[in-house]
Design an enzyme around this catalytic site. Sequence first.
Site, short mmCIF file in Angstrom:
data_model
loop_
_atom_site.label_atom_id
_atom_site.label_comp_id
_atom_site.label_asym_id
_atom_site.label_seq_id
_atom_site.Cartn_x
_atom_site.Cartn_y
_atom_site.Cartn_z
N LYS A 132 -0.37 -11.62 -1.56
CA LYS A 132 -0.42 -12.27 -0.25
C LYS A 132 -1.18 -13.58 -0.39
CE LYS A 132 1.33 -8.70 1.89
NZ LYS A 132 2.76 -8.75 1.77
N SER A 167 8.08 -10.58 0.90
CA SER A 167 7.01 -10.99 1.80
C SER A 167 6.47 -12.37 1.48
CB SER A 167 5.88 -9.97 1.77
OG SER A 167 5.08 -10.14 0.64
#
Lengths: 183, 170
Positions: free
Chosen positions: A104, A60
Site C-alpha cells: 500500500k 489495489s
Amino acid sequence: MAWTNFGFWARSVPHRIRNIPWQSISSEAVGRCFLVAKFACFIHVTNNYVFGVALVHGPSMLPTLNLSGDVLLVDRVSTHLGNVSIGDVVLIQSPEDPKKIVTKRVTGLEGDSVTFLVNPVHGERSMPRTLVVPKDHVWVTGDNPLLSRDSRHFGSVPYALIKGKAFCRVWPPEGFGLLNKGG
Amino acid sequence: MGTLSSLWLFSKRIATGGLIGLTISDRWFSFSPVKGFSMLPTLVPFTESSLRSLGGDVLLVEKLCLDMYKFSNGDVIILKSPTDHKQMLVKRLIALPGDWIRDPASRDIIKIPEGHCWVEGDNSAASFDSRAFGSVPLGLVKGRVTHVIWPPQRVGKIERRLPSGKISSI
C-alpha cells in the site's frame, strides 16, 4: 566377470572399506553443511534487515503496480530506522491476516487527520469521515480506491507491521526504475 | 602480518556467529529479560529492593509458532507495543479471533475481529494492555514464552492459564 575374479573382489571388500578415508569425508561433509547453513543465515539476515525482493500482484495498487505481478526491491533499513514518510510504497503485514503481506501507499502519519469515503463507488451517498491517526500508527491506502482493501476498512495500522519500503521495480523490464513518490 | 590476519579471522568468526545467532533468534528461539510489573506474579522483574533475587526473570521465547500463527487462549506471548514499535511487551493472550469479550472502556461485549487478539497482563492493576489500546493485530506478536530460565530458583515451565469467565466463544 569370472568366478575367481569375483571371489578375489569379495575378499578384498572389507580391506577396501577400511581404506576409504572416512574421517576426511565426514569432516568435509560437515564443513559443506556448515557452509550451506552459513549461506542460508546470510540470506535470512540480508532479506530481513537490509533489503529484499518481493513479488506483488493484485489490483489495489493500479496504476503504479501492474495487476499481473511486479518484482520490487524492498528496503528494510529505513523502516527499522523509522524513516517512513507520506507517499512511500510500503509492504505491511495485513492486520486482518498475519500470514499475508500487502502493498500500500502511506497517506497519513501519526497525528495527521485523514478524511475518507468508506465506499467511493456510491459517491455522494456515503458520508466522508475524518479521524486522526493515533500515535505510532500510519494510514495506508491503495492507489486504486475502487479495488483496494486498506485503512478505510481496517483502520490505521501500527508502525510495527510495516515490513519494508519498496523503492525500485526490477520486473517487468519496461517498468524498470525507481518508484516515484505521490501519484 | 600475523596479527592482521588473526584479526581478520577473528572478525570473520564474530560476523558468522552474529549471522547464525540472529537467524536462530528470529526463527527458532530467543531469550528475553522481563522489565515491568504487568505480569506479576507469573513473571518477576528485576528490582533494587529484592536483594535475595539474582535479578529479573529471563524468558525462553519460542518463535516456531509464528510460521502458522497458531496460538491458544492463555498462552504468554511477547508482542511489539502498538503505541511504540521499539518497545516489547509480555502479556497473556486472552482472546483470539471470533471470541467475545467485555470491553472495559465501553462496557460492551465485542467480538475480536479477524486477525486480531486480546492481550492482558496478569497483574491487572499495573498493566498497559488491550484494556487501554484495544485488540491488537496478530502480526505484532513476536513469540510465545515457554520457560523461565533464570534465576535458578524460578526455573520452570510457564503454564497456559486462562482467567475464568472472561471470554465466550459463541
